[in-house]
Scaffold this motif. Structure first.
Motif, PDB file in Angstrom:
ATOM      1  N   VAL A 121       1.977 -13.304  18.561  1.00 28.13           N
ATOM      2  CA  VAL A 121       2.484 -13.412  17.104  1.00 28.13           C
ATOM      3  C   VAL A 121       1.480 -12.275  16.481  1.00 28.13           C
ATOM      4  CG1 VAL A 121       2.642 -14.473  15.238  1.00 28.13           C
ATOM      5  CG2 VAL A 121       2.979 -15.629  17.233  1.00 28.13           C
ATOM      6  N   ALA A 122       2.031 -11.172  15.881  1.00 25.67           N
ATOM      7  CA  ALA A 122       1.403 -10.070  15.325  1.00 25.67           C
ATOM      8  C   ALA A 122       0.945 -10.528  14.041  1.00 25.67           C
ATOM      9  CB  ALA A 122       2.651  -8.953  15.057  1.00 25.67           C
ATOM     10  N   ALA A 123      -0.067  -9.948  13.671  1.00 20.82           N
ATOM     11  CA  ALA A 123      -1.010 -10.327  12.372  1.00 20.82           C
ATOM     12  C   ALA A 123       0.158 -10.269  11.119  1.00 20.82           C
ATOM     13  CB  ALA A 123      -2.103  -9.294  12.152  1.00 20.82           C
ATOM     14  N   GLU A 124       1.018  -9.192  11.005  1.00 20.64           N
ATOM     15  CA  GLU A 124       1.743  -9.158   9.867  1.00 20.64           C
ATOM     16  C   GLU A 124       2.780 -10.239   9.847  1.00 20.64           C
ATOM     17  OE1 GLU A 124       2.781  -4.940   9.444  1.00 20.64           O
ATOM     18  OE2 GLU A 124       0.943  -4.353   9.858  1.00 20.64           O
ATOM     19  N   GLU A 125       3.404 -10.448  11.046  1.00 18.97           N
ATOM     20  CA  GLU A 125       4.224 -11.443  11.008  1.00 18.97           C
ATOM     21  C   GLU A 125       3.777 -12.829  10.781  1.00 18.97           C
ATOM     22  OE1 GLU A 125       7.445 -10.311  14.832  1.00 18.97           O
ATOM     23  OE2 GLU A 125       5.317 -11.167  15.147  1.00 18.97           O
ATOM     24  N   ALA A 126       2.499 -13.178  11.281  1.00 20.62           N
ATOM     25  CA  ALA A 126       1.705 -14.420  10.785  1.00 20.62           C
ATOM     26  C   ALA A 126       1.598 -14.505   9.488  1.00 20.62           C
ATOM     27  CB  ALA A 126       0.494 -14.557  11.508  1.00 20.62           C
ATOM     28  N   GLU A 127       1.144 -13.339   8.955  1.00 21.08           N
ATOM     29  CA  GLU A 127       0.871 -13.242   7.270  1.00 21.08           C
ATOM     30  C   GLU A 127       1.816 -13.788   6.528  1.00 21.08           C
ATOM     31  OE1 GLU A 127      -0.352 -12.872   3.535  1.00 21.08           O
ATOM     32  OE2 GLU A 127      -1.267 -13.237   5.284  1.00 21.08           O
TER      33      GLU A 127
END
Length: 354
Positions: A121-127
């Motif tokens: 899970v990419a950081a920007e997706e998680a955010e």
């Protein structure tokens, strides 16, 4: 324990008062050290939510006194661990709900407040799913608890919380009616939502036509007159979850009064012998009385949201991606009401994109 390099610089956004977005300040300094039980997280993504928009106006219910660093949530990598923290946490990607302080290149947290982001899970997706996802999940599954096949009404179905909420509801087998401006209706239909144009349609009349017996739950962030209409649209045994007062965003006067009015109505409605329930949802409720239990729920529920993302039940909707130092543009864009999805802020040396 691992230390951040002495050459690393802290970059943070300061909200000095009730100012226009262009008057937000960029402050630079030394990266703080982690104390006992704490970690230092290098921010990879943070975001602009309705809370920061209200804080800029001095109208968020329990915001701290000016000046302060806004930023309700963040995702990043642990770069240092203080005494009492397992050293194997260093190097892991985590998410955190902080209320303030997230608009910074480095953030110090209690290690117990960090939720690990699953691999892949990419950081920007998680955010996009931290504050929005935890709010949607807890309102739907901990408050409303509508059975499969039920019908719900989501105000602002195209918004940050609304988009996650309708996707989680559809994954749970619920029928969804959603209010939004007309330009978002095609996207809502593609998610299986029946849209209502809140600008040009009589919402109560349309809902009654679609659900003559009432709806099983209403999720209302608008406040004002809307929350009263929402209560009257409930079916017997239905649940109203109010979680904001967007209708009063630009009002003058006490920032507490709109929320206090909703709380008063909730108390009154729950005292009536009509089988319906009402809640005013605050993601921080219960933290002061039971910090351990609050953290356990947050960790469990946010992990469920991340798993829903991995399954494809929800999608990460990024409206724009801007460097932290371009926060004024990001705030203007978020307040314009012209975008769908979350405005993401990334470290200043990361190229921007839309």
């Amino acid at each position: 324990m691992e230390n951040v390099s002495e050459n690393t610089e802290l970059v943070e956004v300061v909200l000095p008062g009730t100012v226009e977005p262009e008057d937000l300040q960029i402050r630079r300094g030394l990266v703080p050290a982690a104390g006992k039980g704490q970690i230092v997280v290098r921010m990879e993504a943070t975001g602009v939510s309705f809370a920061e928009q209200q804080m800029r106006r001095g109208r968020y219910y329990d915001q701290p006194p000016f000046p302060f660093v806004p930023g309700y949530d963040l995702v990043g990598t642990v770069v240092a661990a203080g005494p009492g923290v397992a050293t194997d946490l260093v190097g892991r990607r985590v998410a955190a709900l902080v209320k303030v302080g997230g608009w910074a290149s480095h953030v110090v947290l209690d290690a117990a407040d960090a939720v690990e982001v699953p691999a892949g899970v990419a950081a920007e997706e998680a955010e996009t799913l931290v504050v929005n996802g935890i709010t949607a999940w807890q309102m739907l599954h901990r408050k409303a608890r509508v059975r499969g096949g039920g019908t719900i009404l989501v105000h602002g179905a195209n918004g940050g919380v609304g988009t996650v909420l309708v996707q989680l509801a559809r994954a749970a087998g619920l029928n969804v009616i959603g209010t939004a401006s007309a330009r978002h209706h095609d996207a809502l239909r593609n998610m299986g939502v029946t849209p209502i144009d809140y600008r040009n349609e009589d919402i109560p009349a349309r809902v009654r036509a679609l659900a003559p017996g009432g709806v099983d739950a209403v999720f209302d962030h608008v406040g004002g007159r809307s929350v009263i209409d929402s209560w009257h649209l409930l079916a017997p045994g239905g649940t109203l979850v109010s979680y904001g007062s967007a209708a009063t965003r630009d009002d003058s006067g006490s920032k507490q009064w709109p929320v206090l009015k909703i709380l008063g109505r909730v108390w009154l409605w729950n005292a009536l012998p009509n089988g319906r329930r009402a809640y005013f949802f605050n993601v921080w409720a219960g933290r002061a009385l039971n910090k351990s239990g609050f953290r356990d729920r947050l960790n469990a529920d946010l992990t469920e949201v991340f798993h829903a993302l991995q399954r494809g039940d929800v999608t990460a909707r990024i409206a724009a991606r801007l460097p932290l130092t371009e926060v004024a543009e990001a705030m203007r864009l978020a307040e314009s009401g012209t975008v769908a999805g979350k405005i993401i802020l990334v470290p200043e040396n990361t190229p921007s994109g839309r």
